[in-house]
Design an enzyme around this catalytic site. Structure first.
Site, short mmCIF file in Angstrom:
data_model
loop_
_atom_site.label_atom_id
_atom_site.label_comp_id
_atom_site.label_asym_id
_atom_site.label_seq_id
_atom_site.Cartn_x
_atom_site.Cartn_y
_atom_site.Cartn_z
N VAL A 106 7.01 -10.42 -14.97
CA VAL A 106 5.73 -10.46 -14.09
C VAL A 106 5.92 -11.77 -13.45
CG1 VAL A 106 3.42 -10.68 -14.04
CG2 VAL A 106 4.62 -9.09 -15.92
N GLN A 115 7.76 -12.85 -19.36
CA GLN A 115 8.80 -12.03 -19.70
C GLN A 115 8.74 -11.02 -20.55
OE1 GLN A 115 11.90 -15.48 -19.60
NE2 GLN A 115 12.77 -14.57 -18.45
N ASP A 148 0.94 -1.97 -28.32
CA ASP A 148 1.51 -3.48 -28.46
C ASP A 148 0.35 -4.42 -28.13
OD1 ASP A 148 3.31 -5.31 -28.79
OD2 ASP A 148 4.24 -5.09 -26.52
N THR A 171 11.46 -5.25 -20.90
CA THR A 171 11.74 -4.32 -19.58
C THR A 171 11.26 -4.86 -18.39
OG1 THR A 171 9.69 -3.14 -20.31
CG2 THR A 171 11.84 -2.38 -21.25
N ALA A 172 10.82 -5.81 -18.42
CA ALA A 172 10.18 -6.24 -17.04
C ALA A 172 9.62 -7.64 -17.00
CB ALA A 172 8.83 -5.38 -16.66
N LEU A 188 5.49 -15.48 -14.36
CA LEU A 188 4.44 -15.74 -15.29
C LEU A 188 4.58 -15.35 -16.80
CD1 LEU A 188 1.56 -14.01 -12.88
CD2 LEU A 188 1.82 -16.57 -13.34
#
Length: 725
Positions: free
Chosen positions: A23, A17, A135, A20-21, A15
């Site tokens: 989804v 990017q 953010d 750090t992660a 879904l």
């Protein structure tokens, strides 16, 4: 495929990017329900342990409909790394919404209000829990469709979030550079060291940039080469922004920065909402943290906007639609003030029409009890004074020119821009059609209003004429009777009154000719006939909007194909030839759309606008003429009433002399009547007076009967009453 104890997901079903992660779209193993699964990468584990745990702790504290919900924290089966299982929002992010060509020039007003209301509500919940996000951007605002079919927006990605009270500060750097506060941008992007600390208000700057982006489809601060290609100029723009400015754009390489304190004309927001929201943007897009609003003031002002209701108003003579954002507890004088701010028509000069009738609002009426209005059924405002014909505010955007050489990236971007402009043409064409439909409706109503004003003047003029005739006849008969009975001259004031009545009658006759002149203008063939509105301008029967929508669908189809071509990066020979043919078709469709918009929509609209200006000038002249007639009629009636009052007083004064005691009468009569038939002559005179007075009474009855019959007469046989609400 990866999984936890209760959830699983495909690595290809991504879904989003982040640094750090990633989804993924995941499912519950037992129910099959969809969830968003956030899986942290190796870079994430290089952070300090307390920073890694911060997002978990923040999400556990939050529970709000405008914040993405955390359902579980589990471990991935093979790596034993922590994953977050969160609420799945199927409609992607606000960024995805803004990337749609339909929203190239900003969200529709209704959608913008939903976005801003939901973001403010989510931020309010964060501040109540002492949390800053750090953010905020369109990509971190997720969208879903609620049960009522309306969008719901939710804040997500709390990887940069931390607890921080209003009076605390921090020094660590997070965020996305286009949305960063200038002080953070200087250190995080330009890598320039400074000793500044940051407060929770840095989120307000990011919110301001996000709201501007949502309202206009563009970032507020833009170097010529783009924010990420010329970072020094980007910093120069955001750090040097003057107070009150909400955007700064560099149009040419090494060119000056164009500052603006207003939203662009291409924006979808009404002037009513822009007037309220622009000060909010100006005060949160403030580089000096001392001058920037605090959250308390930000929440107070924005919630005041969200709690207002909208009254749709159309300024007929200016050809401009307006949305009046008004508090439910505001009253009629407040409404007139708000209308004045947008139309510059003073409150005392504003005349209101609604659904074809005069709208009279009592001064104490609350706004929540005003008539229900829509874009298609607004309250019309007009004035007896001449005002400029302004028209709808829009820009005639030219279709971008394609480059001649073959380039998949450039072609896809060009196709997106062309699709956005075509969407804009469709929207403006529909708005122009609505404005002209409202103009036609309003001009018909105004024509009826002028007929009513004419009929009221005729009615009043007839009443005055009858009154003057009665006064003249009464005065003449009184003069004759007094001279016959008293055999002496009447006081000079009576003759003066008689002369004045004759002069008033002459003036009143002049008003009849003025009324006839007005009637000639209002009747078929007259200069104020409104038949031209049926032939000039854009009509629904032309189906220009539908034609533009057909072209838009063809353009959109090519744009979607170009997006696929861009994703492939390289095309086969046959695919490349098809791409080139599609590019030619795109240019052809775009040229047709531009011609249709400019010539058929804007061109005909401008002709209608010039005709409107000419008609409005004549209308103002006639309405002033009618007002002048009404004023003169009132003055004549007032003077006639004074004359009548004097005559009545004179009659009362003379009556005792005429009917004095016999002794007094003898002394008065003997010198006059030497004939033995004096008593007979007096008797005949009294009978004549009685007959004359009976005649006056009869005339009054006849006059009243005429007035009753006249009360139903108008130019077109239909007398309409004032609608008092």
């Amino acid at each position: 495929m990866q999984s936890t104890a209760n959830y699983l997901w495909m690595l290809s079903d991504i879904l989003g990017q982040g640094a750090t992660a990633n989804v993924y779209r995941g499912r519950n193993k037992k129910t099959g329900d969809l969830y968003a699964v956030k899986v942290f990468n190796s870079l994430s584990f290089q952070r300090p342990a307390d920073v890694q745990m911060r997002e978990f702790e923040v999400l556990k504290k939050l529970n709000h409909k405008n914040i993405v919900k955390l359902f579980a924290i589990e471990e991935e089966m093979s790596s034993r790394h922590k994953v977050l299982v969160m609420e799945f929002c199927p409609c992607a992010s606000l960024y995805s919404v803004l990337e749609e060509p339909t929203n190239s020039y900003g969200l529709p007003e209704s959608e913008f209000l939903i976005v801003s209301r939901d973001v403010v509500a989510g931020m309010n919940h964060l501040r109540e829990n002492g949390i800053i996000h750090r953010d905020i951007k369109p990509g971190n605002i997720m969208r879903e469709i609620g049960e009522d079919g309306k969008s719901v927006y939710k804040l997500t990605d709390f990887g940069a979030a931390r607890e921080l009270e209003d009076d605390e500060q921090f020094v660590s750097l997070y965020g996305t550079e286009e949305y960063l506060h200038p002080d953070m941008y200087e250190r995080a992007v330009l890598r320039k060291e400074h000793q500044k600390k940051y407060s929770a208000t840095v989120d307000l700057w990011s919110i301001g940039v996000t709201f501007y982006h949502a309202a206009t489809g563009s970032l507020p601060f833009r170097p010529f080469e783009g924010p990420r290609r010329n970072k020094e100029v980007m910093y120069k723009i955001i750090a040097g922004k003057p107070s009150g400015a909400i955007s700064g754009v560099q149009r040419a390489e090494n060119g000056p920065i164009e500052w603006s304190g207003e939203l662009p004309a291409t924006c979808n927001l009404s002037m009513g909402l822009q007037t309220l929201f622009t000060p909010v943007l100006a005060n949160i897009l403030e580089a000096d943290q001392e001058k920037c609003w605090g959250f308390e003031q930000f929440f107070a002002v924005t919630n005041d906007i969200f709690n207002r209701i909208v009254v749709h108003v159309f300024s007929l003579q200016q050809m401009t639609p307006h949305k009046i954002y008004i508090n439910t507890y505001d009253k009629v004088p407040d409404f007139h003030d708000l209308v004045y701010k947008q139309t510059k028509i003073p409150g005392q000069n504003q005349e209101l029409l609604f659904e074809g009738r005069r709208l009279v609002l009592e001064q104490g009426r609350l706004a929540q009890h005003f008539p229900i209005t829509t874009d298609e059924n607004p309250i019309f405002v007009l004035t007896r004074e001449m005002v400029s014909v302004i028209g709808l505010r829009f820009d005639e955007i030219v279709i971008p020119k394609p480059i001649s050489h073959y380039d998949l990236d450039v072609d896809a971007n060009m196709a997106k821009a062309v699709t956005g402009v075509a969407c804009y043409y469709c929207r403006i064409a529909a708005s122009l059609l609505l404005v002209l439909d409202l103009m036609r409706k309003g001009i018909r109503w105004l024509s009826e209003l002028m007929k009513e004003e004419y009929n009221e003047n005729v009615h009043r003029n007839t009443e005055v004429s009858l009154k003057l005739n009665f006064c003249n006849r009464t005065t003449e008969k009184d003069l004759k009777i007094y001279e016959q009975l008293m055999q002496t001259s009447v006081e000079s004031e009576v003759y003066a009154i008689h002369a004045k009545l004759l002069n008033l009658s002459s003036t009143q006759e002049g008003l009849k000719s003025s009324l006839q002149e007005v009637k000639n203008k209002l009747t078929p063939g007259g200069t104020l006939m409104d038949s031209w509105i049926n032939t000039e301008g854009i009509h629904a029967a032309d189906r220009n909007v539908e034609k533009l929508q057909v072209l838009l669908s063809l353009i959109t189809e090519i744009y979607c194909q170009f997006k696929k071509d861009k994703a492939q990066r390289r095309l086969s020979y046959n695919e490349e030839q098809i791409h080139k043919f599609d590019k030619q078709k795109l240019c052809l469709h775009a040229a047709k759309a531009y011609s249709l918009f400019k010539d058929e929509c804007v061109g005909k609209y401008e002709v209608f606008r010039s005709k409107t200006l000419e008609w409005m000038r004549k209308m103002i002249h006639v309405r002033k003429q009618l007002f002048s007639i009404k004023s003169k009629c009132f003055d004549i009636e007032e003077e006639a009433s004074k004359c009548q009052h004097y005559i009545n007083q004179y009659q009362e004064k003379m009556s005792p002399k005429m009917f004095a005691a016999p002794s007094g009468m003898k002394s008065a009569v003997n010198p006059i009547y030497s004939s033995p038939n004096t008593l007979v002559e007096m008797t005949l005179g009294m009978r004549k007076l009685k007959e004359d007075m009976e005649g006056v009474v009869k005339e009054l009855e006849e006059n009243n009967h005429i007035l009753e019959r006249f009360g139903a007469l108008t130019i077109d046989g239909d007398f309409r009453n004032v609608d008092c609400i």
